[in-house]
Scaffold this motif. Structure first.
Motif, short mmCIF file in Angstrom:
data_model
loop_
_atom_site.label_atom_id
_atom_site.label_comp_id
_atom_site.label_asym_id
_atom_site.label_seq_id
_atom_site.Cartn_x
_atom_site.Cartn_y
_atom_site.Cartn_z
N LYS A 96 1.05 -0.88 -0.06
CA LYS A 96 -0.20 0.12 -0.25
C LYS A 96 0.94 1.16 -0.58
O LYS A 96 1.81 1.12 0.58
N ASN B 189 -11.43 8.85 -6.84
CA ASN B 189 -12.16 7.57 -6.29
C ASN B 189 -13.20 7.80 -5.87
O ASN B 189 -14.28 6.68 -6.27
N GLN C 137 -8.08 10.19 -3.44
CA GLN C 137 -9.14 9.89 -2.60
C GLN C 137 -10.31 10.42 -2.93
O GLN C 137 -11.52 9.90 -3.53
N ASN D 157 -6.04 0.82 -5.69
CA ASN D 157 -6.00 0.74 -3.89
C ASN D 157 -6.96 -0.38 -3.96
O ASN D 157 -6.59 -0.98 -2.12
N PHE E 147 -1.45 6.86 -2.38
CA PHE E 147 -3.15 6.37 -2.33
C PHE E 147 -4.02 7.37 -1.85
O PHE E 147 -5.61 7.07 -2.15
N GLU E 148 -3.67 7.44 -0.76
CA GLU E 148 -4.33 8.20 0.13
C GLU E 148 -4.44 9.22 0.16
O GLU E 148 -5.36 10.11 1.27
N SER E 149 -3.51 10.33 -0.46
CA SER E 149 -3.65 11.34 -0.69
C SER E 149 -4.94 11.97 -1.59
O SER E 149 -6.21 11.15 -1.68
N ASP E 150 -5.15 13.25 -0.95
CA ASP E 150 -6.99 13.91 -1.13
C ASP E 150 -7.34 13.67 -2.85
O ASP E 150 -8.30 13.90 -3.15
N ASN F 111 1.86 5.18 0.41
CA ASN F 111 0.97 5.98 1.11
C ASN F 111 -0.16 7.26 -0.43
O ASN F 111 -0.96 8.51 0.54
#
Length: 370
Positions: free
Chosen positions: A4, A17, A14, A30, A8-11, A6
């Motif tokens: 995983k 998505n 997200q 993701n 992919f967790e950015s604004d 990092n």
């Protein structure tokens, strides 16, 4: 699993998505770490059901429910706690792929005939006098017998005897539900009537591992019942030699016309663990449901000790380390999804190399009692 990141967790990711979700689309970037693990991570958990609990609840069900009131069978299934979230009814899942239950039939009762795409089997644990009728053959059941009902065959039960009977049921219900392959049909005249002599297939195979020449061509269920006397004779023969280090003295029930598992999707074994035997630990892709037919001891599953005795049931999920210890001569009946795993070419097995093949016990399972 895949890594995983990092990013992919950015604004920006997200937000995107969420945007594609509006169109019923999904972000593989993701999802892939959660969907493609490096090894199996089943949601099913190791668990054990005590005979005291199962028997008490069956006796309570006897006072409430009869087959005449509907519902087909007086059966209580073993719901794996890790799979209760499956809807509906946890898919009746004892493992990821298999269902197991305890069923009670009383003298004078009839459980109507039906057929379905799920394969079914029975292992008789208590009592005698009842019969199952499968494709026109009445098979009278005795303790220790193993009976099969591959998918699509008519089958029902009736009890002309004089004592309650209890047996283990196992089916591939969760598998069929997951793949959308469920079909069910009730028999039009309540229970099928005999079309061949009673115990016909067992008499045809009275010689054990020799087969009638007419069965040289494969059949789905040439032998409907595997008698305890023949199974224990096979175990006794094996017992003259050294036990398998992982499974003791074990035999597999097979279809004598093709040499494959007796039930196409469900493998069934009977194994003897002699007193004092301590198996080495291993794990495999297939999951297993055990019924303690005789004896007592314990199993260590992923470091947790599960004490068992006569009548108990316990579950070993996929890819879980396990080993068995017998306090006395013990006989375990088991079913597994080995044929399913083999059909998908994902069956693997691994032995524990550390600590001479034995796990460290880190906890002890506490069963629920009535």
């Amino acid at each position: 699993m895949a890594e995983k990141l990092n990013f992919f967790e950015s604004d920006i990711v997200q937000d995107f998505n969420k945007e594609i979700e509006k169109y019923h689309l999904g972000p593989l970037w993701n999802a892939i770490p959660d969907l493609m693990h490096k090894q199996p991570t089943p949601q099913a958990v190791p668990y054990l059901w005590k005979w005291e609990t199962l028997h008490a609840k069956l006796m309570e069900a006897r006072e409430i429910f009869t087959p005449d009131r509907g519902g087909e069978r007086r059966a209580i299934y073993l719901q794996n706690p890790g799979l209760k979230h499956r809807q509906p009814w946890g898919w009746a899942s004892t493992t990821q792929t298999l269902y197991a239950a305890v069923q009670l039939i009383l003298p004078g009762e009839t459980a109507p005939s039906h057929r379905h795409t799920q394969s079914a089997l029975r292992f008789i644990t208590n009592g005698s006098g009842a019969y199952t009728i499968v494709q026109g053959e009445r098979i009278f059941m005795e303790e220790g017998d193993y009976l099969i009902t591959p998918g699509g065959l008519w089958h029902g039960h009736a009890h002309p005897g004089n004592e309650p009977m209890i047996w283990m049921d196992a089916l591939d219900i969760p598998t069929m539900y997951a793949i959308g392959g469920t079909f069910f049909e009730p028999y039009p005249d309540r229970i099928e009537q005999p079309s061949v002599p009673d115990n016909y297939s067992s008499q045809r195979y009275a010689g054990g591992m020799v087969r009638p020449i007419s069965d040289r061509h494969p059949k789905v269920a040439p032998l409907g019942a595997y008698k305890w006397s023949q199974t224990i004779a096979a175990i006794d023969g094996l017992s003259q030699f050294e036990p398998d280090p992982y499974d003791g003295y074990a035999v597999e029930y097979i279809n004598p016309s093709n040499g494959k598992t007796a039930n196409p999707n469900i493998a069934a074994w009977l194994q003897k663990l002699p007193a004092g035997f301590h198996s080495k630990a291993h794990r495999h892709t297939s999951s297993t449901i055990y019924q303690v037919y005789k004896g007592s001891g314990y199993s260590v599953i992923n470091g947790v000790r599960f004490d068992w005795s006569k009548g108990d049931y316990f579950v070993i999920p996929n890819w879980a380390w396990h080993e068995h210890v017998a306090a006395e001569d013990s006989y375990l009946f088991s079913v597994s999804d080995l044929p399913i795993m083999e059909k998908f070419n994902v069956q693997r097995e691994e032995s524990l190399e550390q600590s001479q093949g034995f796990q460290a016990v880190t906890d002890e399972f506490k069963p629920l009692l009535p």
